[in-house]
Design a protein around this motif. Structure first.
Motif, PDB file in Angstrom:
ATOM      1  N   PHE A  46      44.778  19.769 -19.713  1.00  0.00           N
ATOM      2  CA  PHE A  46      45.179  19.158 -18.458  1.00  0.00           C
ATOM      3  C   PHE A  46      43.980  18.547 -17.740  1.00  0.00           C
ATOM      4  O   PHE A  46      42.837  18.936 -17.949  1.00  0.00           O
ATOM      5  CB  PHE A  46      45.855  20.188 -17.546  1.00  0.00           C
ATOM      6  CG  PHE A  46      47.238  20.547 -17.972  1.00  0.00           C
ATOM      7  CD1 PHE A  46      47.453  21.623 -18.809  1.00  0.00           C
ATOM      8  CD2 PHE A  46      48.326  19.822 -17.537  1.00  0.00           C
ATOM      9  CE1 PHE A  46      48.727  21.963 -19.201  1.00  0.00           C
ATOM     10  CE2 PHE A  46      49.607  20.151 -17.918  1.00  0.00           C
ATOM     11  CZ  PHE A  46      49.808  21.228 -18.761  1.00  0.00           C
ATOM     12  N   ALA A  47      44.282  17.614 -16.854  1.00  0.00           N
ATOM     13  CA  ALA A  47      43.225  16.863 -16.186  1.00  0.00           C
ATOM     14  C   ALA A  47      42.350  17.753 -15.318  1.00  0.00           C
ATOM     15  O   ALA A  47      41.183  17.445 -15.083  1.00  0.00           O
ATOM     16  CB  ALA A  47      43.836  15.744 -15.345  1.00  0.00           C
ATOM     17  N   SER A  48      42.900  18.847 -14.808  1.00  0.00           N
ATOM     18  CA  SER A  48      42.113  19.697 -13.917  1.00  0.00           C
ATOM     19  C   SER A  48      40.879  20.256 -14.620  1.00  0.00           C
ATOM     20  O   SER A  48      39.810  20.374 -14.028  1.00  0.00           O
ATOM     21  CB  SER A  48      42.958  20.861 -13.396  1.00  0.00           C
ATOM     22  OG  SER A  48      44.150  20.371 -12.857  1.00  0.00           O
ATOM     23  N   LEU A  79      49.066  16.151 -17.872  1.00  0.00           N
ATOM     24  CA  LEU A  79      48.557  16.341 -19.227  1.00  0.00           C
ATOM     25  C   LEU A  79      48.088  15.018 -19.809  1.00  0.00           C
ATOM     26  O   LEU A  79      47.026  14.930 -20.448  1.00  0.00           O
ATOM     27  CB  LEU A  79      49.666  16.948 -20.096  1.00  0.00           C
ATOM     28  CG  LEU A  79      49.303  17.323 -21.520  1.00  0.00           C
ATOM     29  CD1 LEU A  79      48.214  18.374 -21.506  1.00  0.00           C
ATOM     30  CD2 LEU A  79      50.523  17.854 -22.260  1.00  0.00           C
ATOM     31  N   GLY A  87      44.819  13.962 -18.475  1.00  0.00           N
ATOM     32  CA  GLY A  87      43.736  14.726 -19.069  1.00  0.00           C
ATOM     33  C   GLY A  87      43.393  14.275 -20.466  1.00  0.00           C
ATOM     34  O   GLY A  87      42.270  14.439 -20.924  1.00  0.00           O
ATOM     35  N   THR A 146      34.702  24.238 -22.473  1.00  0.00           N
ATOM     36  CA  THR A 146      36.112  24.462 -22.802  1.00  0.00           C
ATOM     37  C   THR A 146      36.414  25.950 -22.894  1.00  0.00           C
ATOM     38  O   THR A 146      37.471  26.410 -22.446  1.00  0.00           O
ATOM     39  CB  THR A 146      36.454  23.780 -24.133  1.00  0.00           C
ATOM     40  OG1 THR A 146      35.965  22.449 -24.095  1.00  0.00           O
ATOM     41  CG2 THR A 146      37.933  23.769 -24.376  1.00  0.00           C
ATOM     42  N   GLY A 181      44.867  14.858 -11.044  1.00  0.00           N
ATOM     43  CA  GLY A 181      45.414  15.875 -11.936  1.00  0.00           C
ATOM     44  C   GLY A 181      46.091  17.001 -11.177  1.00  0.00           C
ATOM     45  O   GLY A 181      47.244  17.350 -11.430  1.00  0.00           O
ATOM     46  N   ASP A 185      42.777  25.493 -14.859  1.00  0.00           N
ATOM     47  CA  ASP A 185      41.922  24.801 -15.813  1.00  0.00           C
ATOM     48  C   ASP A 185      42.234  25.087 -17.263  1.00  0.00           C
ATOM     49  O   ASP A 185      41.329  25.278 -18.073  1.00  0.00           O
ATOM     50  CB  ASP A 185      40.431  25.122 -15.571  1.00  0.00           C
ATOM     51  CG  ASP A 185      40.005  24.740 -14.190  1.00  0.00           C
ATOM     52  OD1 ASP A 185      39.194  25.466 -13.607  1.00  0.00           O
ATOM     53  OD2 ASP A 185      40.508  23.727 -13.697  1.00  0.00           O
ATOM     54  N   ILE A 190      39.241  12.793 -10.223  1.00  0.00           N
ATOM     55  CA  ILE A 190      40.049  13.261 -11.355  1.00  0.00           C
ATOM     56  C   ILE A 190      40.847  14.492 -10.945  1.00  0.00           C
ATOM     57  O   ILE A 190      42.038  14.624 -11.267  1.00  0.00           O
ATOM     58  CB  ILE A 190      39.147  13.575 -12.564  1.00  0.00           C
ATOM     59  CG1 ILE A 190      38.428  12.320 -13.037  1.00  0.00           C
ATOM     60  CG2 ILE A 190      39.961  14.165 -13.698  1.00  0.00           C
ATOM     61  CD1 ILE A 190      37.432  12.588 -14.131  1.00  0.00           C
ATOM     62  N   ASP A 208      36.357   9.840 -17.974  1.00  0.00           N
ATOM     63  CA  ASP A 208      35.184  10.163 -17.169  1.00  0.00           C
ATOM     64  C   ASP A 208      34.314   8.950 -16.871  1.00  0.00           C
ATOM     65  O   ASP A 208      33.948   8.715 -15.726  1.00  0.00           O
ATOM     66  CB  ASP A 208      34.345  11.238 -17.875  1.00  0.00           C
ATOM     67  CG  ASP A 208      34.956  12.616 -17.743  1.00  0.00           C
ATOM     68  OD1 ASP A 208      34.337  13.587 -18.163  1.00  0.00           O
ATOM     69  OD2 ASP A 208      36.065  12.698 -17.187  1.00  0.00           O
ATOM     70  N   ASP A 244      36.811  27.257 -19.500  1.00  0.00           N
ATOM     71  CA  ASP A 244      38.107  26.878 -18.928  1.00  0.00           C
ATOM     72  C   ASP A 244      39.215  27.793 -19.437  1.00  0.00           C
ATOM     73  O   ASP A 244      40.074  28.250 -18.670  1.00  0.00           O
ATOM     74  CB  ASP A 244      38.450  25.433 -19.321  1.00  0.00           C
ATOM     75  CG  ASP A 244      37.504  24.450 -18.673  1.00  0.00           C
ATOM     76  OD1 ASP A 244      37.452  23.311 -19.144  1.00  0.00           O
ATOM     77  OD2 ASP A 244      36.838  24.835 -17.708  1.00  0.00           O
ATOM     78  N   ASP A 264      39.235  18.870 -17.075  1.00  0.00           N
ATOM     79  CA  ASP A 264      38.298  17.767 -17.210  1.00  0.00           C
ATOM     80  C   ASP A 264      37.509  17.572 -15.912  1.00  0.00           C
ATOM     81  O   ASP A 264      36.281  17.457 -15.906  1.00  0.00           O
ATOM     82  CB  ASP A 264      39.111  16.511 -17.541  1.00  0.00           C
ATOM     83  CG  ASP A 264      38.237  15.377 -17.983  1.00  0.00           C
ATOM     84  OD1 ASP A 264      38.726  14.237 -17.994  1.00  0.00           O
ATOM     85  OD2 ASP A 264      37.073  15.633 -18.307  1.00  0.00           O
TER      86      ASP A 264
END
Lengths: 624, 115
Positions: A407-409, A505, A508, A555, A343, A403, A339, A514, A558, A411
């Motif tokens: 965004f996927a990063s 984006l 993510g 979260t 990302g 992060d 991932i 996942d 992040d 995640d």
């Protein structure tokens, strides 16, 4: 289109078109040639997408030339398509398409062989990702290396691209040697080149001395390509001087190719062997290397004044984090890295494209001490709308890499920390330091350029008879000469960058990302299943390890990381006395690291040799 | 496989690397890379060797007893020779460009603008 046809086409199409373009390139009008190249690249992406879709439940195996296994042994070369490999090939084709579209606008005309080189690069990446034969992987590895060196030195009229290309070429050649030594020694022990057969031959046995040396050699070769410390010294030179579209390809897929190679070879060949001490020693070694690389990248990024070199160090930092993830040697961690690769790859590519625009609109060098009118460095041009937009894209990209949650990063990072189990807090700390440092450096550069450009714009606003802007560099490079001279057209150049960030984006925000990637990673790590697929036996049932629950505060962590990056950026950019004192202290403490990155090829090869010996010691201690 | 066989490979590899690290001339450096590459070719051929083996020509196989050497590694060695030729040509082209631009072949003289 039936899947068996798609598999070889995904490599044959870009190679064939590349050959045609190289042969007929100068006879065709440049628009036709560029359109054909872009269409081929997009078509390859479509084929890889088909492969990704088709590899969900089954794993198609294609034997070239129809040489099916005889008596249970592979005698031909196969492609075994699994989701992670197909996904990686898809990423490379998508980035190549974007790079070719961007090149069309960025250069007045792409040089004759440039599109053909990019197509060969894509073909090599696809071959490397899908192949089930170790020597075929070597050939794909080499195709990518050679085309990458040529792309680095493509506008080889200034001194800087040549140095980047030569350092890159020499260190890559030594990596090639090591790869081949590894192949030779493995062939000696297993009498086969097929990954599945090698794994079957080594399964359950202790690894002999020659096989350990082979593993060390292969690891050194992949780590050179991935630019992990201490094999990384070629990377800032190459990224700092390669044309921007080439950097897109390098940052997005070429460094990750080394990480993919480590994962592929480990899971298919070595994972089944009997390791007396378990794989813990190897995990520690790989994680240490990855962490050191991440921190080196973050520290050095803060000291750069040229955007592309800085972004090169940011790429280095993130590749170190990917090795940290893969080094945990579990499928959930590998899912997280997958991932992150997608990302981060999209975001980094977008940032490089924006850096190309920013370079042209806001000056090539960071104004550390004001608008350049005190005689330090070239004068800073006034801030234009295009320049401001490119700086905004860079800032958003830096936050995404740090992060910022949708965004996927973010995640990927949450999954990685959860997958690390008891080591989670340590991984979190290393990850946080790395991304905060590297993204902070980028944000600081953005702030400095914005501030300086605006100051000049405000000063110039009331003076109609200003001098026209002088040459932007002391030694104007050919690349600038070929580039469009008018700053208009920033919109056309920034559209691909914005698309890439939007793509990150979107990834993510995908639901069930996942679990789907975790399934794909579990398949990737399942050596008996790989063996069964290649031999044509029915697939054993897949056991997917339960996804670890992402802790509730993830979260918030992040968001905290992204905010910390902003704070670091502010400290690095601020003109306040306290900030300057902090910067001076930091510079004094890390000066030795900066001096190591001297750019001399002899030094780089020395470090490569030291690294190879260290990796060999690691392999000997961990695998016997 | 005798110690001498491994020894030759190790010697060539090490002497090639030493040459690259201490080189003062880029052409010398490229030739040292070739020397190191020849070490890997020799390693491949040694691994395929069988004592008393004959050349692996398919038409001859029925006519003699005894082993033939492994043809797979010979194919690998040929591929490596081709790749080595391409890489050497590429490196030499870069060296020519460097000489045109900088006027020197010493690696210490080609320095980009670092920070």
């Amino acid at each position: 289109m039936p899947l068996p046809i798609v598999v070889p086409l995904s490599v044959a199409v870009p190679l064939a078109v590349a050959a045609l373009l190289a042969a007929a390139g100068n006879a065709l009008p440049s628009l036709v040639r560029d359109v054909v190249a872009i269409a081929t690249s997009a078509g390859t992406a479509a084929l890889c997408g088909l492969l990704l879709a088709g590899s969900g439940s089954s794993r198609p195996v294609y034997w070239f030339g129809g040489w099916l296994p005889q008596h249970g042994r592979a005698i031909g070369i196969d492609y075994t398509v699994d989701a992670l490999g197909a996904g990686f090939a898809l990423l490379s084709a998508v980035l190549a398409t974007i790079a070719l579209i961007y090149s069309r606008s960025y250069f007045d005309r792409m040089g004759g062989r440039y599109p053909a080189l990019v197509l060969v690069f894509v073909a090599g990446m696809t071959d490397f990702s899908l192949s089930g034969d170790l020597f075929n992987m070597f050939v794909g590895f080499e195709l990518v290396a050679i085309t990458a060196v040529v792309l680095t030195g493509f506008y080889a009229d200034a001194e800087a691209p040549l140095q980047g290309a030569i350092n890159f070429a020499v260190t890559a050649s030594i990596g090639t040697l090591l790869f081949l030594v590894g192949i030779a020694l493995l062939y000696d022990r297993t009498q086969t080149l097929n990954l599945a057969d090698m794994g079957a031959a080594l399964a359950g046995h202790r690894l002999g001395g020659a096989v350990v040396v082979a593993f060390a050699a292969l690891l050194a070769a992949f780590l050179t390509k991935a630019a992990i410390a201490p094999f990384h010294f070629w990377l800032p030179d190459a990224y700092g001087t390669a044309p921007v579209p080439a950097c897109v390809l390098f940052a997005g897929v070429m460094s990750e190719m080394g990480i993919f190679g480590v994962a592929r070879v480990w899971t298919t060949v070595f994972a089944g062997a009997h390791l007396p001490g378990g794989s813990g020693g190897l995990t520690v070694g790989l994680c240490v290397l990855g962490s050191v690389t991440g921190l080196v990248g973050a520290v050095m990024a803060g000291r750069q004044r040229r955007l592309r070199r800085m972004l090169g160090f940011v790429t280095l930092a993130h590749t170190g984090l990917y090795l940290l993830g893969i080094g945990l040697l579990t499928s959930t961690a590998a899912a997280a890295v997958a991932i992150l690769v997608v990302g981060d790859g999209l975001v980094k590519a977008g940032m490089f494209l924006a850096a190309g625009v920013a370079h042209r609109h806001t000056g090539p060098v960071d104004p550390w001490h004001g608008a350049g009118r005190d005689g330090r460095g070239p004068p800073v041009p006034a801030l234009t709308a295009g320049g401001a937009a490119s700086l905004a894209v860079l800032a958003v990209g830096a936050l995404a890499l740090a992060d910022l949650p949708p965004f996927a990063s973010a995640d990927g990072k949450d999954l990685l920390v959860a997958a690390a189990g008891n080591w989670g807090p340590a991984v979190e700390v290393v990850y946080a330091l790395t991304v905060i440092g590297s993204s902070g450096a980028v944000l600081a550069a953005v702030a400095r350029r914005f501030r300086a450009g605006r100051a000049v714009a405000l000063a110039v606003a009331g003076r109609p008879d200003d001098d026209p802007p002088s040459d932007r560099e002391e030694t104007p490079s050919e690349e600038e000469g070929r580039a469009q001279s008018a700053p208009a057209g920033a919109g056309r150049l920034l559209a691909p960058a914005g698309t890439l960030l939007a793509g990150a984006l979107a990834v993510g925000l995908l639901p069930h990302l996942d679990p789907a990637v975790a399934r794909a990673a579990a398949r990737f790590f399942d050596r008996p299943a790989y063996d069964a697929v290649v031999a044509g036996r029915p697939l054993p049932a897949l056991r997917v390890p339960a996804l670890p629950a992402v802790p509730a505060g993830a979260t918030a962590v992040d968001v905290a990381e992204a905010l910390s990056a902003v704070v670091v950026g502010a400290v690095l950019a601020s003109r306040h006395r306290a900030a300057r004192a902090v910067r001076a202290a930091g510079a004094a403490a890390t000066g030795w690291l900066r001096r190591l990155h001297s750019g001399h090829v002899g030094d780089q090869v020395t470090w490569q040799t030291v690294g190879t010996v260290a990796v060999a010691a690691l392999a000997a201690l961990a695998l016997r | 496989m005798s110690v001498l066989a491994y020894g030759v490979v190790a010697w060539l590899l090490l002497i090639g690397l030493y040459g690259i690290v201490t080189s003062r001339n880029l052409i010398h450096l490229v030739v040292c890379i070739s020397v190191a590459q020849s070490a890997t070719d020799i390693l491949l051929l040694e691994i395929g060797y069988r004592t008393g083996g004959r050349a692996p020509v398919v038409l001859d196989l029925g006519h003699h007893a005894g082993p033939s050497v492994d043809p797979v590694v010979q194919a690998l060695a040929l591929t490596d020779v081709v790749i080595g030729a391409a890489v050497t040509a590429l490196l030499l082209a870069l060296v020519v460009q460097i000489h045109k631009r900088v006027g020197s072949l010493d690696p210490a003289d080609i320095r980009a603008d670092h920070h």
